[in-house]
Design a protein around this motif. Structure first.
Motif, PDB file in Angstrom:
ATOM      1  N   ARG A 197       1.001  -1.069  -0.179  1.00  0.00           N
ATOM      2  CA  ARG A 197      -0.040   0.062  -0.047  1.00  0.00           C
ATOM      3  C   ARG A 197       0.834   1.446  -0.204  1.00  0.00           C
ATOM      4  NH1 ARG A 197      -5.135   1.166   2.197  1.00  0.00           N
ATOM      5  NH2 ARG A 197      -5.592   3.251   1.219  1.00  0.00           N
ATOM      6  N   ASP A 209       1.135   4.254  -2.707  1.00  0.00           N
ATOM      7  CA  ASP A 209       0.658   5.546  -2.363  1.00  0.00           C
ATOM      8  C   ASP A 209       1.818   6.407  -2.459  1.00  0.00           C
ATOM      9  OD1 ASP A 209      -1.894   4.830  -1.747  1.00  0.00           O
ATOM     10  OD2 ASP A 209      -1.576   4.706   0.340  1.00  0.00           O
ATOM     11  N   ARG A 244       4.032   9.749  -6.229  1.00  0.00           N
ATOM     12  CA  ARG A 244       3.900  11.000  -5.875  1.00  0.00           C
ATOM     13  C   ARG A 244       4.844  11.750  -6.642  1.00  0.00           C
ATOM     14  NH1 ARG A 244       5.261  10.832   0.084  1.00  0.00           N
ATOM     15  NH2 ARG A 244       5.581  13.182  -0.277  1.00  0.00           N
ATOM     16  N   ALA A 255      11.450  11.475   0.451  1.00  0.00           N
ATOM     17  CA  ALA A 255       9.804  11.713   0.376  1.00  0.00           C
ATOM     18  C   ALA A 255       9.338  11.841   1.852  1.00  0.00           C
ATOM     19  CB  ALA A 255       9.232  10.489  -0.343  1.00  0.00           C
ATOM     20  N   GLY A 256       9.875  12.049   2.688  1.00  0.00           N
ATOM     21  CA  GLY A 256       9.285  12.013   4.162  1.00  0.00           C
ATOM     22  C   GLY A 256       8.415  10.805   4.463  1.00  0.00           C
ATOM     23  N   THR A 265       7.868   7.401   6.690  1.00  0.00           N
ATOM     24  CA  THR A 265       8.060   7.294   8.126  1.00  0.00           C
ATOM     25  C   THR A 265       9.122   6.008   8.202  1.00  0.00           C
ATOM     26  OG1 THR A 265       6.355   5.696   8.373  1.00  0.00           O
ATOM     27  CG2 THR A 265       5.802   8.009   8.878  1.00  0.00           C
ATOM     28  N   GLU A 283       6.876   2.823   7.322  1.00  0.00           N
ATOM     29  CA  GLU A 283       6.809   2.725   5.916  1.00  0.00           C
ATOM     30  C   GLU A 283       8.025   2.010   5.091  1.00  0.00           C
ATOM     31  OE1 GLU A 283       3.546   6.368   4.564  1.00  0.00           O
ATOM     32  OE2 GLU A 283       5.531   6.863   5.339  1.00  0.00           O
ATOM     33  N   PRO A 333       1.986   9.950  10.798  1.00  0.00           N
ATOM     34  CA  PRO A 333       0.832   9.911  10.530  1.00  0.00           C
ATOM     35  C   PRO A 333      -0.226  10.835  11.164  1.00  0.00           C
ATOM     36  CG  PRO A 333       1.290   8.002  11.810  1.00  0.00           C
ATOM     37  CD  PRO A 333       2.603   8.793  11.583  1.00  0.00           C
ATOM     38  N   LYS A 378      -1.189  11.479   6.012  1.00  0.00           N
ATOM     39  CA  LYS A 378       0.470  11.755   6.623  1.00  0.00           C
ATOM     40  C   LYS A 378       0.668  13.009   6.339  1.00  0.00           C
ATOM     41  CE  LYS A 378       3.902   9.992   5.168  1.00  0.00           C
ATOM     42  NZ  LYS A 378       5.043   9.431   4.304  1.00  0.00           N
ATOM     43  N   ALA A 379       1.555  13.500   7.304  1.00  0.00           N
ATOM     44  CA  ALA A 379       2.113  14.826   7.043  1.00  0.00           C
ATOM     45  C   ALA A 379       3.673  14.478   6.873  1.00  0.00           C
ATOM     46  CB  ALA A 379       1.869  15.636   8.394  1.00  0.00           C
ATOM     47  N   ASN A 380       4.457  15.227   6.283  1.00  0.00           N
ATOM     48  CA  ASN A 380       5.851  15.198   5.867  1.00  0.00           C
ATOM     49  C   ASN A 380       6.454  16.774   6.124  1.00  0.00           C
ATOM     50  OD1 ASN A 380       5.855  16.389   3.229  1.00  0.00           O
ATOM     51  ND2 ASN A 380       4.598  14.707   2.692  1.00  0.00           N
ATOM     52  N   LEU A 409      -0.496  14.496   2.982  1.00  0.00           N
ATOM     53  CA  LEU A 409      -0.645  13.707   1.874  1.00  0.00           C
ATOM     54  C   LEU A 409      -1.988  12.775   2.510  1.00  0.00           C
ATOM     55  CD1 LEU A 409       0.290  11.955  -0.479  1.00  0.00           C
ATOM     56  CD2 LEU A 409       1.325  10.525   1.148  1.00  0.00           C
ATOM     57  N   PRO A 414      -3.585  10.021   0.861  1.00  0.00           N
ATOM     58  CA  PRO A 414      -3.732   8.955  -0.122  1.00  0.00           C
ATOM     59  C   PRO A 414      -4.935   8.468  -0.805  1.00  0.00           C
ATOM     60  CG  PRO A 414      -2.635   8.216   1.876  1.00  0.00           C
ATOM     61  CD  PRO A 414      -3.401   9.492   2.054  1.00  0.00           C
ATOM     62  N   GLU A 439      -1.645  15.681  -2.528  1.00  0.00           N
ATOM     63  CA  GLU A 439      -0.737  16.087  -1.762  1.00  0.00           C
ATOM     64  C   GLU A 439      -0.579  17.558  -1.751  1.00  0.00           C
ATOM     65  OE1 GLU A 439       3.459  14.439  -2.062  1.00  0.00           O
ATOM     66  OE2 GLU A 439       4.039  15.870  -0.268  1.00  0.00           O
ATOM     67  N   ARG A 496      -3.237  13.228  -8.544  1.00  0.00           N
ATOM     68  CA  ARG A 496      -2.990  12.411  -9.689  1.00  0.00           C
ATOM     69  C   ARG A 496      -3.789  11.125  -9.622  1.00  0.00           C
ATOM     70  NH1 ARG A 496      -0.178   8.792  -6.197  1.00  0.00           N
ATOM     71  NH2 ARG A 496       0.192   9.772  -4.128  1.00  0.00           N
TER      72      ARG A 496
END
Lengths: 96, 387
Positions: free
Chosen positions: A44, A48, A52, A78-79, A81, A84, B181, B188-190, B233, B235, B240, B278
Motif C-alpha cells: 500500500r 501511495d 507522488r 519523500a518524508g 516514516t 513505511e 501519520p 500523513k504529514a511530511n 498527503l 492517499p 498532496e 494524480r
C-alpha cells in the motif's frame, strides 16, 4: 535581533525533534536490519508514495540489498516514516 | 568329496565377505566425499549471504539524459545532456551518506562537474532524520524531487524553476525531515526544517541581477537563512499539498574586491505552495515560488530589492496501455528585470519504453510580456533513463 530570535526558536524545534530518539547500534547479527515490516502495508505504501513523483519501480529491477539503500534514500527524499520504509523493503524483497 | 565341498563353501563365504567389505569401504569413501562437498557448499552459501547482506551497503543509482534542442532563432543542436550518478553508502539502519554529481559537456566542448548534494543522514527515529551537508533545497517540490530528467515529464524545467531563478536550488546547512501519520484515515504529514548559509546576491548597474542559490559553501557574511516545508498527503484522494517558507538575510557579494566583500543588512524571504493530484491516468501538479530581497537605503550596489516569482501548472494523461503520455504545462516567471520575464507554454508527447526509460518530444513557447523583448521558442527532444 529579530533573525537571531527566529533562529533560536528554530534551534529549539530542532532540539525537540532530536530528542525524539537518539539512535544506537546494538551488536546484532549481520543482515538483521532493518527489522521485518508488514508486506501488505508495504504494498500500500509503495503504491501511495512512489507515484507522488515518479513511475512505479518493480521489485526485480533491484537486488534485495539495493532495495534497502533505495528505500532509505526515499525515506529522506519523500518524508516516509521509518515504519513505511521497513514495510516497503519487506514487500519489495518478498516480491523479488 | 565332503572335504572338497567344505573347501568350496569356505572359499565362497570368504570371497563374499571380502567383496562386502570392499563395497562397504567404497561406500564410506563416497559418504565422506559427499559430506565434504556439502560442507563446501554450506561455506559458499554463507559467503554469498555475507556478500549480499553486510552491515555496510554500497549502491550507485542516478539518471542520465541525451537531448536535441532546436530553437526558432538558431540552428538545432545535439546536446550531450548529463549524467548524474548518485552514491549511497549506508551503515545498517543508522546512517547513510548520499552524494550526487552532475557531469555535462557544454557548448564549447568542455566538461563540467558539479556536486549536486553531499549529506550525512542520521536516522534519529521513525519520524525524524537529521541531514547535514549540502542538500537540495527542501523548499517546494520541483527542485528537490521533480527535476531529475527521468522523473520530470517535460524535457525542460518550468520557467523560473531552473538554476538561480525563483526556486532555490540547494543549501549548505542542517535540516531535520521526516513524516508522521495524522489521524486514522491514512493521512500523513511530511516536513523539513533547516538552517543554512543562505543565498548570495549578484548586483550590477545599480540593480540586483540574481539570487544565487547553488548551495554556498561558507557563510562569509554571517547571515543564516532558516525555513522549511510542511506537506499533507491524502492517499485516498491521491492528493498532496505543501507550504514552504524561509527567512533570513542575504548580502550582495562583490567578487571584484579582494577579499570578497559582502554588503549585509538586506532581508530575504521565500514563500511557496505546491500540490499534486494524480487520479490515474491523469497527473496534475503545480507550484508557486517567490524569493524576495528587501531594499537597502544607502547601498553602494542596489538600493532597491526585488522579487523573483514563478508558477507552473502541469497536466499529464497516459494512454495506450500507459506507454504514451501527453503533457501540457503552463507557467510564468516574473523578475525585476523586464528582459528576463517569461510566459511559457509547453506541449509534449512522451513514450515510456520502461518505467525508468522515457522518450520525450515537446514544443516550448516562451513569450516575454513586456514590450520590446522577445523570448525564444524551441523544440526539445530527450531520452532520459533513471537507474
Amino acid at each position: 535581533m529579530k533573525t537571531k530570535t527566529r533562529h533560536f526558536f528554530y534551534s529549539m524545534g530542532l532540539a525537540l525533534l532530536l530528542g525524539s530518539g537518539i539512535p544506537t547500534v546494538q551488536a546484532e547479527e549481520t543482515g538483521s536490519y532493518p527489522p521485518k515490516g508488514d508486506p501488505a502495508r508495504g504494498a500500500r505504501a509503495w503504491a501511495d508514495n512512489c507515484t507522488r513523483c515518479h513511475n512505479l519501480r518493480e521489485a526485480p529491477e533491484l537486488r534485495d540489498d539495493q532495495w534497502i539503500t533505495t528505500s532509505f534514500h526515499m525515506r529522506v527524499r519523500a518524508g516516509l516514516t521509518g515504519q513505511e520504509t521497513r514495510d516497503i523493503i519487506t514487500f519489495m524483497q518478498m516480491s523479488n | 568329496m565332503k572335504t572338497l565341498q567344505r573347501h568350496i563353501l569356505s572359499s565362497a563365504v570368504a570371497g563374499a565377505f571380502t567383496l562386502t567389505g570392499t563395497a562397504a569401504l567404497a561406500a564410506q569413501d563416497d559418504i565422506a566425499t559427499l559430506r565434504a562437498d556439502i560442507e563446501t557448499l554450506k561455506q559458499q552459501v554463507e559467503s554469498a549471504a555475507e556478500w549480499k547482506r553486510p552491515n555496510s551497503l554500497i549502491h550507485m543509482a542516478g539518471y542520465a539524459d541525451v537531448d536535441y534542442v532546436d530553437p526558432d532563432n538558431g540552428p538545432g543542436s545535439f546536446a550531450s545532456g548529463s549524467i548524474s550518478p548518485i552514491f549511497h553508502y549506508q551503515y545498517r539502519d543508522l546512517v547513510m551518506v548520499e552524494s550526487e554529481f552532475e557531469i555535462t559537456t557544454n557548448e564549447l566542448g568542455e566538461n563540467e562537474f558539479e556536486l549536486e548534494y553531499l549529506t550525512v543522514d542520521l536516522f534519529l527515529s521513525d519520524s525524524a532524520v537529521l541531514v547535514m551537508g549540502k542538500f537540495l533545497s527542501p523548499l517546494g517540490q520541483f527542485r528537490q524531487n521533480l527535476h531529475p530528467s527521468w522523473i520530470n515529464r517535460a524535457p525542460s524545467a518550468p520557467a523560473g524553476f531552473g538554476h538561480d531563478e525563483a526556486a532555490p536550488n540547494a543549501e549548505v546547512g542542517l535540516q531535520v525531515r521526516g513524516g508522521f501519520p495524522v489521524g486514522s484515515d491514512g493521512i500523513k504529514a511530511n516536513y523539513a526544517v533547516y538552517i543554512g548559509n543562505g543565498p548570495a546576491l549578484e548586483a550590477a548597474g545599480g540593480e540586483i541581477e540574481m539570487i544565487e542559490t547553488p548551495g554556498i559553501g561558507a557563510d562569509d557574511d554571517g547571515n543564516k537563512v532558516s525555513g522549511g516545508r510542511f506537506g499533507l498527503l491524502f492517499p485516498a484522494q491521491k492528493l498532496e499539498i505543501g507550504l514552504s517558507y524561509a527567512t533570513g538575510q542575504a548580502s550582495v557579494r562583490d567578487t571584484a574586491m579582494t577579499p570578497v566583500f559582502y554588503e549585509t543588512g538586506r532581508d530575504y524571504e521565500y514563500t511557496g505552495f505546491d500540490f499534486t493530484w494524480r487520479p490515474a491516468p491523469f497527473d496534475l501538479r503545480g507550484e508557486y515560488a517567490k524569493q524576495e530581497v528587501g531594499d537597502l537605503p544607502g547601498s553602494a550596489y542596489a538600493v532597491n530589492g526585488g522579487a523573483w516569482e514563478a508558477w507552473y501548472v502541469q497536466g499529464a494523461y497516459r494512454f495506450g496501455d500507459g506507454k504514451w503520455e501527453v503533457v501540457l504545462r503552463l507557467g510564468e516567471y516574473d523578475t525585476p528585470d523586464d528582459a528576463t520575464d517569461n510566459e511559457q507554454t509547453l506541449v509534449g508527447l512522451n513514450y515510456l519504453f520502461a518505467s525508468n526509460l522515457i522518450g520525450k518530444i515537446a514544443i516550448e513557447r516562451n513569450d516575454n510580456p513586456n514590450a520590446g523583448f522577445q523570448n525564444d521558442d524551441r523544440t526539445l527532444v530527450q531520452l532520459a533513463y533513471g537507474f
